[in-house]
Write a protein that holds these residues in place. Structure first.
Motif, PDB file in Angstrom:
ATOM      1  N   ARG A  43       6.190   4.406 -11.796  1.00 60.24           N
ATOM      2  CA  ARG A  43       5.444   4.533 -10.540  1.00 60.24           C
ATOM      3  C   ARG A  43       4.256   5.480 -10.729  1.00 60.24           C
ATOM      4  NH1 ARG A  43       7.147   0.654  -6.761  1.00 60.24           N
ATOM      5  NH2 ARG A  43       9.413   0.383  -7.028  1.00 60.24           N
ATOM      6  N   ASP A  44       3.152   5.133 -10.099  1.00 55.53           N
ATOM      7  CA  ASP A  44       1.948   5.952 -10.170  1.00 55.53           C
ATOM      8  C   ASP A  44       2.066   7.154  -9.245  1.00 55.53           C
ATOM      9  OD1 ASP A  44      -1.028   6.252 -10.891  1.00 55.53           O
ATOM     10  OD2 ASP A  44      -1.047   6.241  -8.688  1.00 55.53           O
ATOM     11  N   SER A  45       1.791   8.342  -9.765  1.00 55.25           N
ATOM     12  CA  SER A  45       1.955   9.566  -8.971  1.00 55.25           C
ATOM     13  C   SER A  45       1.041   9.584  -7.751  1.00 55.25           C
ATOM     14  CB  SER A  45       1.693  10.792  -9.844  1.00 55.25           C
ATOM     15  OG  SER A  45       2.638  10.892 -10.881  1.00 55.25           O
TER      16      SER A  45
ATOM     17  N   ARG B  29      -0.119   7.025  -6.085  1.00 53.85           N
ATOM     18  CA  ARG B  29       0.379   6.063  -5.097  1.00 53.85           C
ATOM     19  C   ARG B  29       1.595   6.631  -4.368  1.00 53.85           C
ATOM     20  NH1 ARG B  29      -0.196   0.640  -3.749  1.00 53.85           N
ATOM     21  NH2 ARG B  29       0.903   0.441  -1.739  1.00 53.85           N
ATOM     22  N   ILE B  30       2.459   7.331  -5.093  1.00 59.88           N
ATOM     23  CA  ILE B  30       3.608   7.963  -4.452  1.00 59.88           C
ATOM     24  C   ILE B  30       3.134   8.942  -3.392  1.00 59.88           C
ATOM     25  CG2 ILE B  30       5.529   9.576  -4.801  1.00 59.88           C
ATOM     26  CD1 ILE B  30       5.943   8.275  -7.553  1.00 59.88           C
TER      27      ILE B  30
ATOM     28  N   ASP C 120       1.747   7.082  -0.363  1.00 61.25           N
ATOM     29  CA  ASP C 120       2.804   6.465   0.437  1.00 61.25           C
ATOM     30  C   ASP C 120       3.571   7.512   1.237  1.00 61.25           C
ATOM     31  OD1 ASP C 120       2.057   4.019  -0.567  1.00 61.25           O
ATOM     32  OD2 ASP C 120       3.722   3.865  -2.001  1.00 61.25           O
TER      33      ASP C 120
ATOM     34  N   PRO D 215      10.103   5.951  -3.871  1.00 65.47           N
ATOM     35  CA  PRO D 215      10.428   4.609  -4.368  1.00 65.47           C
ATOM     36  C   PRO D 215      11.396   4.704  -5.544  1.00 65.47           C
ATOM     37  CG  PRO D 215       8.305   5.294  -5.233  1.00 65.47           C
ATOM     38  CD  PRO D 215       8.743   6.367  -4.257  1.00 65.47           C
TER      39      PRO D 215
ATOM     40  N   ARG E 226      10.560   1.589 -11.406  1.00 68.25           N
ATOM     41  CA  ARG E 226      10.116   0.225 -11.682  1.00 68.25           C
ATOM     42  C   ARG E 226      10.274  -0.022 -13.178  1.00 68.25           C
ATOM     43  NH1 ARG E 226       4.378  -0.674  -9.707  1.00 68.25           N
ATOM     44  NH2 ARG E 226       5.423  -1.204  -7.733  1.00 68.25           N
TER      45      ARG E 226
END
Length: 399
Positions: A331-333, A335-336, A339, A389, A392
Protein backbone atom coordinates in the motif's frame (compact mmCIF):
# COMPACT_ATOMS: atom_id res chain seq x y z
CA UNK A 1 -2.21 6.27 37.86
CA UNK A 2 -3.31 8.74 35.17
CA UNK A 3 -1.94 12.22 35.94
CA UNK A 4 -3.41 14.10 32.98
CA UNK A 5 -7.01 15.29 33.39
CA UNK A 6 -8.15 13.93 30.04
CA UNK A 7 -11.63 15.39 30.25
CA UNK A 8 -10.22 18.85 30.89
CA UNK A 9 -7.59 18.83 28.14
CA UNK A 10 -10.06 17.51 25.59
CA UNK A 11 -12.54 20.17 26.64
CA UNK A 12 -9.78 22.74 26.06
CA UNK A 13 -9.12 21.29 22.59
CA UNK A 14 -11.89 22.13 20.14
CA UNK A 15 -10.50 19.86 17.44
CA UNK A 16 -11.08 16.75 19.54
CA UNK A 17 -14.78 17.02 18.69
CA UNK A 18 -14.08 17.06 14.95
CA UNK A 19 -11.08 14.87 14.12
CA UNK A 20 -8.80 12.13 15.38
CA UNK A 21 -5.64 14.20 15.34
CA UNK A 22 -2.56 11.98 15.11
CA UNK A 23 -0.37 14.52 13.33
CA UNK A 24 1.08 16.22 16.40
CA UNK A 25 4.62 15.89 15.06
CA UNK A 26 3.40 18.13 12.23
CA UNK A 27 1.28 20.61 14.15
CA UNK A 28 -0.66 19.81 17.31
CA UNK A 29 -4.14 21.10 18.07
CA UNK A 30 -3.83 24.32 20.05
CA UNK A 31 -5.61 24.49 23.42
CA UNK A 32 -8.23 27.17 23.93
CA UNK A 33 -6.09 29.34 26.28
CA UNK A 34 -3.46 29.67 23.53
CA UNK A 35 -6.01 30.57 20.87
CA UNK A 36 -7.73 33.02 23.22
CA UNK A 37 -4.43 34.74 24.00
CA UNK A 38 -3.55 35.12 20.32
CA UNK A 39 -7.01 36.38 19.39
CA UNK A 40 -7.10 38.78 22.32
CA UNK A 41 -3.93 40.47 21.15
CA UNK A 42 -5.03 40.56 17.52
CA UNK A 43 -8.26 42.23 18.61
CA UNK A 44 -6.28 44.74 20.62
CA UNK A 45 -4.14 45.52 17.57
CA UNK A 46 -7.34 45.94 15.59
CA UNK A 47 -8.70 48.41 18.13
CA UNK A 48 -5.70 50.51 19.16
CA UNK A 49 -2.89 49.81 16.67
CA UNK A 50 0.03 47.37 16.51
CA UNK A 51 2.69 49.47 18.24
CA UNK A 52 0.25 50.60 20.88
CA UNK A 53 -0.93 47.04 21.57
CA UNK A 54 2.66 45.86 21.99
CA UNK A 55 3.29 48.66 24.49
CA UNK A 56 0.15 47.88 26.45
CA UNK A 57 0.97 44.15 26.57
CA UNK A 58 4.68 44.47 27.29
CA UNK A 59 4.41 42.37 30.45
CA UNK A 60 2.69 39.50 28.59
CA UNK A 61 5.31 39.64 25.84
CA UNK A 62 8.17 39.58 28.32
CA UNK A 63 6.53 36.75 30.25
CA UNK A 64 7.11 34.48 27.23
CA UNK A 65 10.86 34.58 27.90
CA UNK A 66 10.30 33.52 31.50
CA UNK A 67 7.96 30.70 30.47
CA UNK A 68 10.32 29.33 27.82
CA UNK A 69 13.28 29.60 30.19
CA UNK A 70 11.39 27.54 32.76
CA UNK A 71 10.42 25.05 30.07
CA UNK A 72 14.06 24.20 29.23
CA UNK A 73 15.60 25.10 32.62
CA UNK A 74 17.53 28.12 31.33
CA UNK A 75 17.86 31.80 32.17
CA UNK A 76 15.57 34.28 30.42
CA UNK A 77 18.60 36.04 28.95
CA UNK A 78 19.47 32.76 27.18
CA UNK A 79 16.23 32.73 25.13
CA UNK A 80 15.55 34.25 21.71
CA UNK A 81 12.03 34.09 20.25
CA UNK A 82 12.03 33.75 16.46
CA UNK A 83 9.71 32.82 13.61
CA UNK A 84 10.19 29.05 13.69
CA UNK A 85 12.58 26.27 14.64
CA UNK A 86 14.32 26.36 11.27
CA UNK A 87 15.14 30.04 11.67
CA UNK A 88 16.32 29.36 15.24
CA UNK A 89 18.58 26.50 14.09
CA UNK A 90 19.89 28.49 11.12
CA UNK A 91 20.67 31.57 13.19
CA UNK A 92 22.72 29.37 15.51
CA UNK A 93 24.48 27.34 12.83
CA UNK A 94 25.38 30.24 10.55
CA UNK A 95 26.77 32.18 13.52
CA UNK A 96 29.61 29.73 13.96
CA UNK A 97 32.95 31.06 12.62
CA UNK A 98 33.98 28.30 10.23
CA UNK A 99 37.49 27.64 8.97
CA UNK A 100 38.74 25.19 6.31
CA UNK A 101 39.31 21.77 7.81
CA UNK A 102 36.75 22.18 10.61
CA UNK A 103 34.74 19.03 11.19
CA UNK A 104 30.99 18.70 11.76
CA UNK A 105 29.83 15.48 13.39
CA UNK A 106 26.16 14.64 13.02
CA UNK A 107 23.73 11.73 13.14
CA UNK A 108 22.46 9.39 10.44
CA UNK A 109 18.85 10.30 11.26
CA UNK A 110 19.47 14.03 10.78
CA UNK A 111 16.75 16.21 9.25
CA UNK A 112 17.10 17.34 5.64
CA UNK A 113 17.14 21.10 6.31
CA UNK A 114 20.04 20.68 8.71
CA UNK A 115 21.98 18.47 6.31
CA UNK A 116 21.53 20.97 3.50
CA UNK A 117 23.07 23.63 5.74
CA UNK A 118 25.99 21.30 6.53
CA UNK A 119 26.59 20.69 2.84
CA UNK A 120 26.43 24.40 2.07
CA UNK A 121 29.00 25.09 4.78
CA UNK A 122 31.21 22.35 3.32
CA UNK A 123 31.00 23.95 -0.12
CA UNK A 124 31.40 27.52 1.15
CA UNK A 125 34.04 27.13 3.88
CA UNK A 126 35.76 23.81 3.22
CA UNK A 127 34.48 22.09 6.38
CA UNK A 128 34.08 18.32 6.58
CA UNK A 129 30.71 16.71 7.34
CA UNK A 130 30.90 13.27 8.96
CA UNK A 131 28.09 10.99 10.09
CA UNK A 132 28.36 9.19 13.42
CA UNK A 133 27.06 5.63 12.98
CA UNK A 134 24.07 4.21 14.84
CA UNK A 135 24.38 1.61 17.56
CA UNK A 136 22.49 -1.69 17.51
CA UNK A 137 19.30 -0.02 18.79
CA UNK A 138 19.31 2.55 16.01
CA UNK A 139 20.27 5.59 18.07
CA UNK A 140 23.45 7.64 17.65
CA UNK A 141 26.38 5.56 18.90
CA UNK A 142 27.95 7.55 21.74
CA UNK A 143 31.08 5.42 21.85
CA UNK A 144 31.60 5.92 18.12
CA UNK A 145 31.21 9.66 18.67
CA UNK A 146 33.84 9.52 21.39
CA UNK A 147 36.25 7.77 19.03
CA UNK A 148 35.61 10.21 16.16
CA UNK A 149 35.85 13.48 18.06
CA UNK A 150 39.09 15.46 18.16
CA UNK A 151 40.35 19.04 18.33
CA UNK A 152 39.26 19.72 14.74
CA UNK A 153 35.60 19.08 15.51
CA UNK A 154 34.01 22.52 15.64
CA UNK A 155 30.41 21.31 15.94
CA UNK A 156 28.40 18.29 17.03
CA UNK A 157 24.84 18.73 15.73
CA UNK A 158 22.17 16.14 16.44
CA UNK A 159 18.39 15.98 16.17
CA UNK A 160 16.96 14.92 19.52
CA UNK A 161 13.87 13.24 18.06
CA UNK A 162 14.14 12.66 14.29
CA UNK A 163 11.09 13.58 12.25
CA UNK A 164 10.78 10.10 10.71
CA UNK A 165 10.31 7.87 13.76
CA UNK A 166 9.95 7.35 17.47
CA UNK A 167 13.67 7.34 18.23
CA UNK A 168 14.95 9.55 21.06
CA UNK A 169 18.67 10.17 20.68
CA UNK A 170 20.81 10.08 23.88
CA UNK A 171 21.22 13.85 24.05
CA UNK A 172 22.79 14.05 27.51
CA UNK A 173 25.37 11.36 26.76
CA UNK A 174 26.26 13.12 23.52
CA UNK A 175 26.55 16.34 25.51
CA UNK A 176 29.07 14.88 27.94
CA UNK A 177 31.35 13.71 25.14
CA UNK A 178 31.06 16.99 23.28
CA UNK A 179 31.71 19.13 26.33
CA UNK A 180 34.83 17.13 27.22
CA UNK A 181 36.18 17.78 23.72
CA UNK A 182 35.40 21.50 23.83
CA UNK A 183 33.24 21.44 20.69
CA UNK A 184 30.00 23.36 20.22
CA UNK A 185 26.86 21.26 20.69
CA UNK A 186 23.72 22.18 18.71
CA UNK A 187 20.59 20.18 19.54
CA UNK A 188 17.56 20.26 17.26
CA UNK A 189 14.75 19.82 19.79
CA UNK A 190 11.92 20.56 17.38
CA UNK A 191 10.09 17.31 18.17
CA UNK A 192 11.13 16.90 21.80
CA UNK A 193 10.29 20.18 23.56
CA UNK A 194 6.74 19.87 24.85
CA UNK A 195 6.74 16.09 24.53
CA UNK A 196 8.97 15.34 27.52
CA UNK A 197 11.27 17.25 29.90
CA UNK A 198 14.29 18.88 28.23
CA UNK A 199 16.83 20.41 30.64
CA UNK A 200 19.61 22.24 28.80
CA UNK A 201 21.90 21.94 31.81
CA UNK A 202 21.43 18.18 31.99
CA UNK A 203 21.75 17.80 28.22
CA UNK A 204 24.84 20.02 28.16
CA UNK A 205 24.00 21.66 24.84
CA UNK A 206 25.29 25.10 23.89
CA UNK A 207 22.46 25.75 21.45
CA UNK A 208 18.94 24.36 21.22
CA UNK A 209 16.25 25.12 18.66
CA UNK A 210 12.54 24.41 19.09
CA UNK A 211 9.17 25.20 17.57
CA UNK A 212 5.82 26.27 18.94
CA UNK A 213 3.50 24.36 16.64
CA UNK A 214 4.36 20.73 17.43
CA UNK A 215 4.18 19.05 20.83
CA UNK A 216 4.25 22.38 22.66
CA UNK A 217 0.84 23.15 21.11
CA UNK A 218 1.69 26.78 20.36
CA UNK A 219 0.83 28.90 17.33
CA UNK A 220 2.36 28.28 13.94
CA UNK A 221 5.02 30.78 12.96
CA UNK A 222 6.67 30.72 16.39
CA UNK A 223 9.88 29.17 17.66
CA UNK A 224 12.77 29.84 19.97
CA UNK A 225 16.50 29.41 20.39
CA UNK A 226 18.42 28.71 23.58
CA UNK A 227 22.01 29.96 23.56
CA UNK A 228 24.26 29.34 26.53
CA UNK A 229 26.45 32.12 27.96
CA UNK A 230 29.45 29.85 27.35
CA UNK A 231 29.34 30.41 23.58
CA UNK A 232 27.19 33.49 23.10
CA UNK A 233 29.91 36.08 22.68
CA UNK A 234 31.77 33.77 20.27
CA UNK A 235 28.83 33.68 17.87
CA UNK A 236 27.99 36.58 15.57
CA UNK A 237 24.53 36.20 14.02
CA UNK A 238 24.45 36.18 10.22
CA UNK A 239 21.82 38.93 10.25
CA UNK A 240 21.74 41.99 12.48
CA UNK A 241 19.31 44.85 12.83
CA UNK A 242 18.62 47.66 15.29
CA UNK A 243 17.10 45.16 17.74
CA UNK A 244 19.99 42.69 17.67
CA UNK A 245 22.62 45.43 17.78
CA UNK A 246 23.01 49.13 18.56
CA UNK A 247 24.37 51.66 16.07
CA UNK A 248 26.91 53.31 18.38
CA UNK A 249 28.58 55.81 16.01
CA UNK A 250 28.44 56.59 12.28
CA UNK A 251 30.68 53.62 11.49
CA UNK A 252 30.38 51.28 14.52
CA UNK A 253 27.81 49.01 16.12
CA UNK A 254 27.61 46.82 19.23
CA UNK A 255 25.82 43.47 19.35
CA UNK A 256 23.64 43.01 22.40
CA UNK A 257 24.88 40.65 25.10
CA UNK A 258 21.86 38.39 25.56
CA UNK A 259 20.34 35.77 23.24
CA UNK A 260 18.07 38.36 21.67
CA UNK A 261 21.01 39.14 19.41
CA UNK A 262 19.49 36.32 17.31
CA UNK A 263 16.12 38.06 17.01
CA UNK A 264 14.91 40.78 14.65
CA UNK A 265 12.92 43.87 15.50
CA UNK A 266 9.66 42.92 13.79
CA UNK A 267 7.86 39.90 15.19
CA UNK A 268 4.44 38.26 15.46
CA UNK A 269 3.48 39.64 18.87
CA UNK A 270 0.19 37.78 19.14
CA UNK A 271 1.98 34.51 18.39
CA UNK A 272 4.77 35.40 20.79
CA UNK A 273 2.25 35.82 23.60
CA UNK A 274 0.53 32.59 22.56
CA UNK A 275 3.84 30.74 22.66
CA UNK A 276 4.31 31.79 26.27
CA UNK A 277 0.80 30.63 27.13
CA UNK A 278 1.53 27.27 25.48
CA UNK A 279 4.66 26.88 27.61
CA UNK A 280 2.64 27.78 30.73
CA UNK A 281 -0.01 25.22 29.78
CA UNK A 282 2.57 22.44 29.41
CA UNK A 283 4.29 23.39 32.65
CA UNK A 284 0.99 23.41 34.52
CA UNK A 285 0.14 19.90 33.31
CA UNK A 286 3.66 18.75 34.13
CA UNK A 287 6.19 17.57 31.60
CA UNK A 288 6.71 14.25 33.39
CA UNK A 289 2.96 13.59 33.24
CA UNK A 290 2.88 14.59 29.57
CA UNK A 291 5.72 12.21 28.75
CA UNK A 292 4.12 9.39 30.71
CA UNK A 293 0.83 9.59 28.81
CA UNK A 294 2.34 10.18 25.36
CA UNK A 295 4.78 7.29 25.77
CA UNK A 296 2.05 4.94 26.97
CA UNK A 297 -0.28 5.81 24.10
CA UNK A 298 2.51 5.36 21.56
CA UNK A 299 3.42 1.97 23.05
CA UNK A 300 -0.23 0.91 22.82
CA UNK A 301 -0.42 2.02 19.20
CA UNK A 302 2.76 0.15 18.24
CA UNK A 303 1.44 -3.06 19.81
CA UNK A 304 -1.89 -2.76 18.01
CA UNK A 305 -0.27 -2.00 14.67
CA UNK A 306 2.11 -4.95 14.98
CA UNK A 307 -0.89 -7.22 15.53
CA UNK A 308 -2.36 -6.25 12.15
CA UNK A 309 -1.55 -8.40 9.08
CA UNK A 310 0.84 -6.79 6.64
CA UNK A 311 1.74 -3.85 8.92
CA UNK A 312 5.39 -3.15 9.76
CA UNK A 313 6.38 -0.67 12.47
CA UNK A 314 9.67 1.11 11.77
CA UNK A 315 10.52 2.93 15.01
CA UNK A 316 14.00 2.38 16.42
CA UNK A 317 15.98 3.36 19.51
CA UNK A 318 16.50 2.23 23.08
CA UNK A 319 14.11 5.00 24.12
CA UNK A 320 11.03 5.79 22.05
CA UNK A 321 8.50 8.60 22.12
CA UNK A 322 5.15 9.63 20.69
CA UNK A 323 5.99 9.34 16.99
CA UNK A 324 4.91 6.02 15.47
CA UNK A 325 5.85 5.12 11.89
CA UNK A 326 4.61 2.20 9.86
CA UNK A 327 3.92 0.82 6.41
CA UNK A 328 1.25 -1.54 5.07
CA UNK A 329 2.47 -4.20 2.67
CA UNK A 330 1.67 -3.32 -0.92
CA UNK A 331 0.00 0.00 0.00
CA UNK A 332 1.16 3.52 -0.81
CA UNK A 333 1.81 5.60 2.30
CA UNK A 334 0.45 8.80 0.76
CA UNK A 335 -2.76 7.06 -0.30
CA UNK A 336 -3.19 5.64 3.20
CA UNK A 337 -2.84 9.12 4.71
CA UNK A 338 -5.31 10.55 2.22
CA UNK A 339 -7.87 7.81 2.87
CA UNK A 340 -7.52 8.27 6.62
CA UNK A 341 -8.01 12.03 6.31
CA UNK A 342 -11.25 11.44 4.43
CA UNK A 343 -12.38 9.45 7.47
CA UNK A 344 -11.48 12.26 9.88
CA UNK A 345 -8.14 10.80 11.00
CA UNK A 346 -5.07 13.01 10.60
CA UNK A 347 -1.66 11.44 10.03
CA UNK A 348 1.28 12.44 7.85
CA UNK A 349 3.92 10.82 5.67
CA UNK A 350 7.70 10.94 6.04
CA UNK A 351 9.71 10.40 2.87
CA UNK A 352 13.29 9.95 1.76
CA UNK A 353 13.51 13.68 1.02
CA UNK A 354 13.39 14.52 4.72
CA UNK A 355 15.81 11.87 6.00
CA UNK A 356 17.84 10.50 3.11
CA UNK A 357 20.78 9.11 5.09
CA UNK A 358 18.47 7.17 7.39
CA UNK A 359 15.90 5.98 4.85
CA UNK A 360 18.42 4.84 2.27
CA UNK A 361 20.31 2.86 4.91
CA UNK A 362 17.05 1.08 5.83
CA UNK A 363 15.72 0.68 2.27
CA UNK A 364 12.68 2.84 3.01
CA UNK A 365 11.06 5.33 0.67
CA UNK A 366 8.12 6.50 2.78
CA UNK A 367 6.33 5.70 6.03
CA UNK A 368 3.02 6.72 7.54
CA UNK A 369 3.62 8.84 10.65
CA UNK A 370 1.03 8.75 13.42
CA UNK A 371 2.10 10.99 16.30
CA UNK A 372 0.07 10.90 19.50
CA UNK A 373 -0.45 13.57 22.13
CA UNK A 374 -1.78 13.46 25.68
CA UNK A 375 -5.28 14.51 24.53
CA UNK A 376 -5.63 11.43 22.31
CA UNK A 377 -7.51 8.36 23.54
CA UNK A 378 -7.14 4.62 23.06
CA UNK A 379 -10.49 4.64 21.24
CA UNK A 380 -8.93 7.00 18.69
CA UNK A 381 -6.02 4.60 18.25
CA UNK A 382 -8.55 1.83 17.59
CA UNK A 383 -10.24 4.00 14.95
CA UNK A 384 -6.91 4.39 13.18
CA UNK A 385 -6.19 0.67 13.22
CA UNK A 386 -9.70 -0.23 12.06
CA UNK A 387 -9.50 2.24 9.18
CA UNK A 388 -6.22 0.89 7.76
CA UNK A 389 -6.40 -1.11 4.55
CA UNK A 390 -5.26 -4.71 4.56
CA UNK A 391 -2.07 -5.77 2.80
CA UNK A 392 -2.11 -6.03 -0.95
CA UNK A 393 -0.32 -9.08 -2.32
CA UNK A 394 2.30 -8.38 -4.90
CA UNK A 395 0.96 -8.93 -8.38
CA UNK A 396 2.33 -11.96 -10.19
CA UNK A 397 4.74 -11.22 -12.99
CA UNK A 398 3.15 -11.52 -16.41
CA UNK A 399 4.33 -14.39 -18.53
Amino acid sequence: MERIDLERVRRDTAGCARVVHLNNAGAALQPRPVVDAVMRHLRLEEEVGGYEAAGAEADRIEHTYDALARLVCAGREDIAVVENATRAWDMAFYSIPWAPGDRILTARAEYASNVIAFLQAARRYGVQVEVVPDDDSGQTDVQALREMIDERVRLVAVTHVPTQGGLVNPAAEIGRVTREAGAIYLLDACQSVGQFPVDVTEVGCDLLSATGRKFLRGPRGTGFLYCSPRVRTRLEPPFLDLHAATWTSPDTYRIRDDARRFESWETFYAGKIGLGVAADYALELGLDAIEERITRLADVLRRRLRALPGVSVHDRGARQCGIVTFTVEGRDSHRIAQDLREQGINVSVSTTDSARWDFEARNLTSVVRASVHYYNTEDELDRLCEALPGPRAAQSARM
